[in-house]
Scaffold this motif. Structure first.
Motif, PDB file in Angstrom:
ATOM      1  N   LYS A  99      -4.907  -4.257   1.352  1.00  0.00           N
ATOM      2  CA  LYS A  99      -5.786  -4.373   0.190  1.00  0.00           C
ATOM      3  C   LYS A  99      -5.019  -3.921  -1.048  1.00  0.00           C
ATOM      4  CE  LYS A  99      -9.436  -5.496   2.572  1.00  0.00           C
ATOM      5  NZ  LYS A  99      -9.600  -6.862   2.890  1.00  0.00           N
ATOM      6  N   ILE A 100      -4.555  -4.881  -1.819  1.00  0.00           N
ATOM      7  CA  ILE A 100      -3.741  -4.569  -2.986  1.00  0.00           C
ATOM      8  C   ILE A 100      -4.515  -3.756  -4.013  1.00  0.00           C
ATOM      9  CG2 ILE A 100      -4.206  -6.703  -4.255  1.00  0.00           C
ATOM     10  CD1 ILE A 100      -0.745  -5.109  -4.029  1.00  0.00           C
ATOM     11  N   ASP A 101      -5.825  -3.975  -4.138  1.00  0.00           N
ATOM     12  CA  ASP A 101      -6.592  -3.219  -5.121  1.00  0.00           C
ATOM     13  C   ASP A 101      -6.650  -1.740  -4.758  1.00  0.00           C
ATOM     14  OD1 ASP A 101      -8.171  -4.025  -2.937  1.00  0.00           O
ATOM     15  OD2 ASP A 101     -10.022  -3.915  -4.091  1.00  0.00           O
ATOM     16  N   LYS A 102      -6.772  -1.424  -3.467  1.00  0.00           N
ATOM     17  CA  LYS A 102      -6.759  -0.023  -3.033  1.00  0.00           C
ATOM     18  C   LYS A 102      -5.399   0.604  -3.328  1.00  0.00           C
ATOM     19  CE  LYS A 102      -8.891   0.862   1.045  1.00  0.00           C
ATOM     20  NZ  LYS A 102      -9.162   0.614   2.487  1.00  0.00           N
ATOM     21  N   LEU A 103      -4.347  -0.162  -3.093  1.00  0.00           N
ATOM     22  CA  LEU A 103      -2.999   0.319  -3.348  1.00  0.00           C
ATOM     23  C   LEU A 103      -2.798   0.575  -4.840  1.00  0.00           C
ATOM     24  CD1 LEU A 103      -0.071   0.883  -2.441  1.00  0.00           C
ATOM     25  CD2 LEU A 103       0.350  -1.573  -2.660  1.00  0.00           C
ATOM     26  N   LEU A 104      -3.218  -0.355  -5.683  1.00  0.00           N
ATOM     27  CA  LEU A 104      -3.047  -0.188  -7.132  1.00  0.00           C
ATOM     28  C   LEU A 104      -3.814   1.015  -7.660  1.00  0.00           C
ATOM     29  CD1 LEU A 104      -3.211  -3.908  -8.292  1.00  0.00           C
ATOM     30  CD2 LEU A 104      -1.188  -2.456  -8.082  1.00  0.00           C
ATOM     31  N   ASN A 105      -5.017   1.229  -7.157  1.00  0.00           N
ATOM     32  CA  ASN A 105      -5.795   2.412  -7.556  1.00  0.00           C
ATOM     33  C   ASN A 105      -5.079   3.679  -7.150  1.00  0.00           C
ATOM     34  OD1 ASN A 105      -7.852   0.968  -8.751  1.00  0.00           O
ATOM     35  ND2 ASN A 105      -9.090   0.895  -6.885  1.00  0.00           N
ATOM     36  N   TYR A 106      -4.509   3.692  -5.966  1.00  0.00           N
ATOM     37  CA  TYR A 106      -3.808   4.876  -5.481  1.00  0.00           C
ATOM     38  C   TYR A 106      -2.551   5.125  -6.330  1.00  0.00           C
ATOM     39  CZ  TYR A 106      -1.784   8.254  -2.272  1.00  0.00           C
ATOM     40  OH  TYR A 106      -1.242   9.378  -1.730  1.00  0.00           O
ATOM     41  N   ILE A 107      -1.807   4.073  -6.652  1.00  0.00           N
ATOM     42  CA  ILE A 107      -0.618   4.214  -7.482  1.00  0.00           C
ATOM     43  C   ILE A 107      -0.983   4.787  -8.848  1.00  0.00           C
ATOM     44  CG2 ILE A 107       1.152   2.916  -8.755  1.00  0.00           C
ATOM     45  CD1 ILE A 107       1.341   1.062  -6.279  1.00  0.00           C
ATOM     46  N   ASP A 108      -2.054   4.293  -9.450  1.00  0.00           N
ATOM     47  CA  ASP A 108      -2.494   4.814 -10.752  1.00  0.00           C
ATOM     48  C   ASP A 108      -2.812   6.306 -10.695  1.00  0.00           C
ATOM     49  OD1 ASP A 108      -2.184   2.463 -12.137  1.00  0.00           O
ATOM     50  OD2 ASP A 108      -4.273   1.838 -11.905  1.00  0.00           O
ATOM     51  N   LYS A 109      -3.364   6.751  -9.589  1.00  0.00           N
ATOM     52  CA  LYS A 109      -3.671   8.185  -9.450  1.00  0.00           C
ATOM     53  C   LYS A 109      -2.416   9.016  -9.307  1.00  0.00           C
ATOM     54  CE  LYS A 109      -8.169   7.452  -7.332  1.00  0.00           C
ATOM     55  NZ  LYS A 109      -8.970   7.556  -6.110  1.00  0.00           N
ATOM     56  N   LEU A 110      -1.367   8.460  -8.685  1.00  0.00           N
ATOM     57  CA  LEU A 110      -0.121   9.197  -8.477  1.00  0.00           C
ATOM     58  C   LEU A 110       0.802   9.163  -9.669  1.00  0.00           C
ATOM     59  CD1 LEU A 110       0.959   8.150  -4.860  1.00  0.00           C
ATOM     60  CD2 LEU A 110       0.158  10.377  -5.597  1.00  0.00           C
ATOM     61  N   LYS A 111       0.665   8.161 -10.511  1.00  0.00           N
ATOM     62  CA  LYS A 111       1.596   7.954 -11.611  1.00  0.00           C
ATOM     63  C   LYS A 111       1.741   9.213 -12.448  1.00  0.00           C
ATOM     64  CE  LYS A 111       2.784   4.481 -14.964  1.00  0.00           C
ATOM     65  NZ  LYS A 111       2.358   3.220 -15.555  1.00  0.00           N
ATOM     66  N   PRO A 112       2.982   9.657 -12.640  1.00  0.00           N
ATOM     67  CA  PRO A 112       3.207  10.881 -13.433  1.00  0.00           C
ATOM     68  C   PRO A 112       2.857  10.719 -14.902  1.00  0.00           C
ATOM     69  CG  PRO A 112       5.307   9.956 -12.674  1.00  0.00           C
ATOM     70  CD  PRO A 112       4.214   9.084 -12.144  1.00  0.00           C
TER      71      PRO A 112
END
Length: 112
Positions: free
Chosen positions: A99-112
């Motif tokens: 699920k790319i949308d779940k991945l993108l949301n997770y990346i946004d949360k991790l982004k420094p």
């Protein structure tokens, strides 16, 4: 594979690499080519805000956890070449079930 423990940087980078892999594969690139990230400069372009050395060290961490495969390049090159390993793909599929949308949301949360 559930016992894999990563630093926040490594977790962020494997997510970006997996996103890159999915985008290539979704655009018709065969899996065997899509998972071949190759040079550290290609990976560094995903996290250009990091130093090249930090990017390389993080790739080594991912390789030590069997999420990336590394190979020795030509003799005159300083860094290993990397590809997303089958274990890395399985690890990420289990986390995000493609699920790319779940991945993108997770990346946004991790982004420094």
């Amino acid at each position: 594979m559930s016992d894999i423990q990563l630093s926040k940087d490594a977790d962020y980078l494997i997510c970006l690499i997996y996103k890159y892999y999915l985008e290539l594969h979704d655009n018709g690139i065969p899996k065997s080519e899509a998972k071949n990230i190759n040079t550290i400069n290609n990976i560094h372009s995903l996290v250009s805000e990091w130093s090249l050395e930090d990017t390389y060290d993080t790739c080594i961490e991912l390789s030590n956890n069997n999420l990336l495969s590394k190979k020795r390049p030509y003799i005159d090159e300083q860094y290993f070449h990397f590809s997303l390993s089958d274990n890395g793909i399985i690890y990420m599929e289990n986390r995000f079930t493609n699920k790319i949308d779940k991945l993108l949301n997770y990346i946004d949360k991790l982004k420094p």
